[in-house]
Design a protein around this motif. Structure first.
Motif, PDB file in Angstrom:
ATOM      1  N   LEU A  61      14.331 -14.774 -12.574  1.00  0.00           N
ATOM      2  CA  LEU A  61      13.248 -15.324 -13.581  1.00  0.00           C
ATOM      3  C   LEU A  61      12.051 -14.239 -13.157  1.00  0.00           C
ATOM      4  N   ALA A  62      11.795 -14.025 -11.625  1.00  0.00           N
ATOM      5  CA  ALA A  62      10.944 -13.081 -11.176  1.00  0.00           C
ATOM      6  C   ALA A  62      11.110 -11.934 -11.712  1.00  0.00           C
ATOM      7  N   GLY A  63      12.097 -11.372 -12.088  1.00  0.00           N
ATOM      8  CA  GLY A  63      12.789  -9.806 -12.359  1.00  0.00           C
ATOM      9  C   GLY A  63      12.653  -9.033 -11.165  1.00  0.00           C
ATOM     10  N   LEU A  64      12.984  -9.553  -9.943  1.00  0.00           N
ATOM     11  CA  LEU A  64      13.246  -8.836  -8.803  1.00  0.00           C
ATOM     12  C   LEU A  64      14.941  -8.300  -8.714  1.00  0.00           C
ATOM     13  N   LYS A  65      14.817  -7.276  -8.065  1.00  0.00           N
ATOM     14  CA  LYS A  65      16.380  -6.863  -7.867  1.00  0.00           C
ATOM     15  C   LYS A  65      16.898  -7.811  -6.954  1.00  0.00           C
ATOM     16  N   ALA A  66      18.223  -7.963  -7.329  1.00  0.00           N
ATOM     17  CA  ALA A  66      19.256  -8.886  -6.365  1.00  0.00           C
ATOM     18  C   ALA A  66      19.466  -8.035  -5.344  1.00  0.00           C
ATOM     19  N   ASN A  67      19.969  -6.873  -5.607  1.00  0.00           N
ATOM     20  CA  ASN A  67      20.979  -5.753  -4.591  1.00  0.00           C
ATOM     21  C   ASN A  67      20.027  -4.546  -4.112  1.00  0.00           C
ATOM     22  N   GLY A  68      18.792  -4.956  -3.992  1.00  0.00           N
ATOM     23  CA  GLY A  68      17.774  -4.034  -3.559  1.00  0.00           C
ATOM     24  C   GLY A  68      16.331  -4.629  -3.334  1.00  0.00           C
ATOM     25  N   ILE A  69      15.404  -4.026  -3.500  1.00  0.00           N
ATOM     26  CA  ILE A  69      13.916  -4.479  -3.286  1.00  0.00           C
ATOM     27  C   ILE A  69      13.202  -3.774  -4.371  1.00  0.00           C
ATOM     28  N   GLY A  70      11.962  -4.486  -4.913  1.00  0.00           N
ATOM     29  CA  GLY A  70      11.157  -4.189  -6.002  1.00  0.00           C
ATOM     30  C   GLY A  70      11.918  -4.727  -7.322  1.00  0.00           C
ATOM     31  N   PHE A  71      11.404  -4.477  -8.359  1.00  0.00           N
ATOM     32  CA  PHE A  71      11.709  -4.930  -9.645  1.00  0.00           C
ATOM     33  C   PHE A  71      13.011  -4.348 -10.311  1.00  0.00           C
ATOM     34  N   ALA A  72      13.720  -5.278 -10.736  1.00  0.00           N
ATOM     35  CA  ALA A  72      15.206  -4.839 -11.239  1.00  0.00           C
ATOM     36  C   ALA A  72      14.935  -3.826 -12.474  1.00  0.00           C
ATOM     37  N   PHE A 115       0.984 -12.974   8.201  1.00  0.00           N
ATOM     38  CA  PHE A 115      -0.122 -12.728   8.179  1.00  0.00           C
ATOM     39  C   PHE A 115      -0.823 -11.375   8.383  1.00  0.00           C
ATOM     40  N   ARG A 116      -0.113 -10.280   7.605  1.00  0.00           N
ATOM     41  CA  ARG A 116      -0.527  -9.086   7.985  1.00  0.00           C
ATOM     42  C   ARG A 116       0.048  -8.515   6.700  1.00  0.00           C
ATOM     43  N   PRO A 117      -0.278  -7.284   6.524  1.00  0.00           N
ATOM     44  CA  PRO A 117       0.153  -6.395   5.173  1.00  0.00           C
ATOM     45  C   PRO A 117       1.742  -6.376   5.280  1.00  0.00           C
ATOM     46  N   MET A 118       2.690  -6.473   4.007  1.00  0.00           N
ATOM     47  CA  MET A 118       3.847  -6.399   4.088  1.00  0.00           C
ATOM     48  C   MET A 118       4.336  -4.999   4.466  1.00  0.00           C
ATOM     49  N   LYS A 119       5.258  -4.741   5.049  1.00  0.00           N
ATOM     50  CA  LYS A 119       5.883  -3.555   5.270  1.00  0.00           C
ATOM     51  C   LYS A 119       7.239  -3.480   4.508  1.00  0.00           C
ATOM     52  N   PRO A 120       7.516  -2.104   4.011  1.00  0.00           N
ATOM     53  CA  PRO A 120       8.787  -2.028   3.078  1.00  0.00           C
ATOM     54  C   PRO A 120      10.096  -2.460   3.735  1.00  0.00           C
ATOM     55  N   GLU A 121      10.172  -2.425   5.127  1.00  0.00           N
ATOM     56  CA  GLU A 121      11.436  -2.715   5.817  1.00  0.00           C
ATOM     57  C   GLU A 121      11.484  -4.120   6.166  1.00  0.00           C
ATOM     58  N   ASN A 122      10.377  -4.861   5.485  1.00  0.00           N
ATOM     59  CA  ASN A 122      10.457  -6.262   5.728  1.00  0.00           C
ATOM     60  C   ASN A 122      10.600  -7.069   4.605  1.00  0.00           C
ATOM     61  N   GLU A 160       0.701  -1.371  -0.042  1.00  0.00           N
ATOM     62  CA  GLU A 160      -0.161   0.005  -0.073  1.00  0.00           C
ATOM     63  C   GLU A 160       0.875   1.377  -0.066  1.00  0.00           C
ATOM     64  N   GLY A 161       0.484   2.151  -0.934  1.00  0.00           N
ATOM     65  CA  GLY A 161       1.242   3.430  -0.916  1.00  0.00           C
ATOM     66  C   GLY A 161       2.702   3.128  -1.676  1.00  0.00           C
ATOM     67  N   ARG A 162       3.055   1.921  -2.010  1.00  0.00           N
ATOM     68  CA  ARG A 162       4.363   1.839  -2.825  1.00  0.00           C
ATOM     69  C   ARG A 162       4.171   0.927  -4.029  1.00  0.00           C
ATOM     70  N   PRO A 163       3.634   1.450  -5.193  1.00  0.00           N
ATOM     71  CA  PRO A 163       3.419   0.680  -6.375  1.00  0.00           C
ATOM     72  C   PRO A 163       4.926   0.189  -6.693  1.00  0.00           C
ATOM     73  N   ASP A 164       5.969   0.684  -6.402  1.00  0.00           N
ATOM     74  CA  ASP A 164       7.235  -0.016  -6.874  1.00  0.00           C
ATOM     75  C   ASP A 164       7.540  -1.213  -6.280  1.00  0.00           C
ATOM     76  N   LEU A 165       6.811  -1.737  -5.275  1.00  0.00           N
ATOM     77  CA  LEU A 165       7.165  -2.902  -4.362  1.00  0.00           C
ATOM     78  C   LEU A 165       6.144  -3.891  -4.573  1.00  0.00           C
ATOM     79  N   PRO A 166       6.083  -4.886  -5.569  1.00  0.00           N
ATOM     80  CA  PRO A 166       5.260  -5.761  -5.459  1.00  0.00           C
ATOM     81  C   PRO A 166       5.004  -6.635  -4.300  1.00  0.00           C
TER      82      PRO A 166
END
Length: 500
Positions: A489-500, A322-329, A152-158
């Protein structure tokens, strides 16, 4: 008064003629009894709290905030296995068994044990019952793809798709903690990447055809990772290599043969052995760290969060799910798996050794109120083994013609504890002999017994031969195709969070 729960024999009978969803590898061996004249919860809880905890008496958050203690734990209990494999092991467990009581945060009820799930490595924890029967798991705009959410509030973080904070996925347990939740997300995204590749290769293919092609490739890649990446990391090298082999037949064909089928075999279809699911495969609980660095910059380098912290505080800063994901997690994968960008000497974080000591955080689960014995995972595992009438570790060793390891007078001979103690005696970087035989024989049998596995369908398949996988790109971190391939394959960053 009889020890254990004899009524469990209804679910996993001792008869060698029984072939159901759950069964026994050693029905002829007598059950192990806990210390004393009865199966005392107090005795088992004392073992769990005092004999099986890394730092008895310490609170998870206090440890996570104390760098000296973190360094001490790393020195005493650090293994050679990247921490991501702890949660891949949990992911695999959730795939082959749908016994909700096996979760880290679910109370164990022998009467409630049912294997509603096929004992196969087929990713039904990802796909559920399929797009027709569980359409809410799938993208409404492209039924060949799985649904993806965002923080929520972070469309850059799937994130996993959610409804009122709860994940809408094929297995609720895969949102139990941040690591397994983000691994579930990676598999969802990897499937969607394969759908795009299948569509590009064959634009005229139907939605159903695209879905099946992507699912087949991801399933086979996953099975390859289990057998060729995960098992060699956690099992005794010689036993892992001999458990199942691709051999030439007399006419030159290739065929996989199981070398440990005297330990695990079946009549009609594979079953789930309780010695595996209730004892030997629970070795992974000892690999859990008390806390983890999750990512940079949201949580930041050097900042640890405990995996669980049910010490009574309101909304503790831990990694429970079992709760919304937080960016720091969110998980930065090169901190959990060996990838090209992993900083040498710092990352990946390593799992704990396979030994008899569990992280303090695993005595503070969220099963009950703070202080509830049900929050102590080691206690629950010991009690569950007693309830299921599992044999002693020493008895299993003798059945294998092995000399049992020497246990101290206060150590339980419970099969789960024995498997951990045996690994500890071998250095803690892999299972010992008894544990390796049970784990390897079952995984080999499950793969061999699955008519849709690559082992059965196309024995000489390798990821390099698959038309939907890109060698040199998807496996850039390791040419042998490891778990890191799924992150790529997922297209995720290796050295950060979110999409590569």
């Amino acid at each position: 008064m009889a020890h254990g729960s004899r009524h469990f024999d209804i679910l996993a009978p001792r008869s060698p003629f029984y072939h159901g969803p759950f069964g026994r590898l050693f029905p002829d061996l007598d059950p192990w009894h806990s210390p004393g004249t009865s199966d005392s919860d107090a005795a088992l809880l004392d073992i769990a709290n005092n004999l099986m905890t890394e730092l008895p008496g310490e609170l998870p958050a206090d440890i996570a905030a104390d760098q000296a203690k973190i360094d001490q734990l790393e020195n005493d209990f650090g293994s050679d296995i990247p921490a991501g494999y702890t949660y891949f092991g949990q992911f695999v467990d959730h795939d082959i068994t749908f016994d909700p009581a096996s979760s880290l945060m679910r109370r164990n009820d022998p009467n409630g044990l049912r294997n509603f799930r096929t004992p196969r490595l087929d990713l039904d924890n990802i796909y559920g019952a399929g797009p027709d029967d569980q359409p809410y798991l799938y993208d409404p705009d492209d039924k060949a793809k799985l649904a993806i959410g965002e923080i929520e509030g972070r469309p850059d973080l799937p994130d996993l798709p959610r409804f009122r904070g709860r994940a809408l996925i094929g297995d609720m347990r895969n949102d139990e903690n941040s690591m397994v939740s983000q691994l579930q997300l990676a598999f969802l995204l990897a499937h969607n990447t394969l759908v795009d590749r299948a569509r590009a290769a064959d634009p005229g293919a139907s939605t159903g055809e695209l879905f099946e092609r992507a699912r087949k490739t991801l399933r086979w890649l996953y099975q390859h990772i289990v057998w060729n990446d995960f098992i060699p990391r956690i099992a005794h090298k010689r036993i892992a290599e001999c458990a199942m082999k691709l051999e030439k037949t007399c006419d030159g064909r290739g065929s996989w043969t199981c070398q440990l089928d005297d330990v695990y075999s079946w009549k009609h279809q594979p079953f789930m052995p309780v010695e595996f699911s209730v004892a030997a495969y629970r070795f992974g609980h000892s690999m859990v760290r008390n806390g983890y660095q999750t990512n940079n910059p949201e949580r930041g380098f050097g900042n640890n969060a405990p995996i669980f912290d049910n010490t009574g505080g309101a909304d503790p800063d831990d990694l429970r799910g079992f709760r919304p994901m937080k960016p720091e997690n969110c998980i930065q994968w090169d901190w959990f798996l060996q990838m090209q960008s992993s900083a040498p000497g710092l990352f990946p974080q390593m799992a704990r050794k396979i030994d008899t000591k569990l992280a303090n955080a695993l005595a503070f689960l969220f099963e009950g109120a703070a202080g509830d014995p049900g929050n102590v995972l080691a206690f629950r595992n010991l009690k569950r083994g007693v309830s299921f009438d599992l044999p002693s570790g020493s008895a299993v060793a003798r059945k294998f013609c092995l000399d049992p390891i020497a246990l101290g007078p206060d150590e339980p001979d419970a099969l789960w504890y024995y498997v951990l103690r045996e690994a500890e005696d071998s250095g803690g970087n892999a299972l010992g002999h008894v544990g390796s035989v049970i784990v390897c024989s079952v995984f080999a049998g499950l793969l061999k017994g699955d008519p849709l596995s690559w082992i059965s369908t196309e024995p000489c398949w390798t990821p390099d031969k698959d038309p939907l996988l890109n060698g040199g790109v998807d496996n850039i971190d390791d040419a042998s195709w490891t778990l890191a391939s799924v992150i790529r394959l997922a297209g995720l960053k290796a050295n950060g969070i979110g999409f590569a």
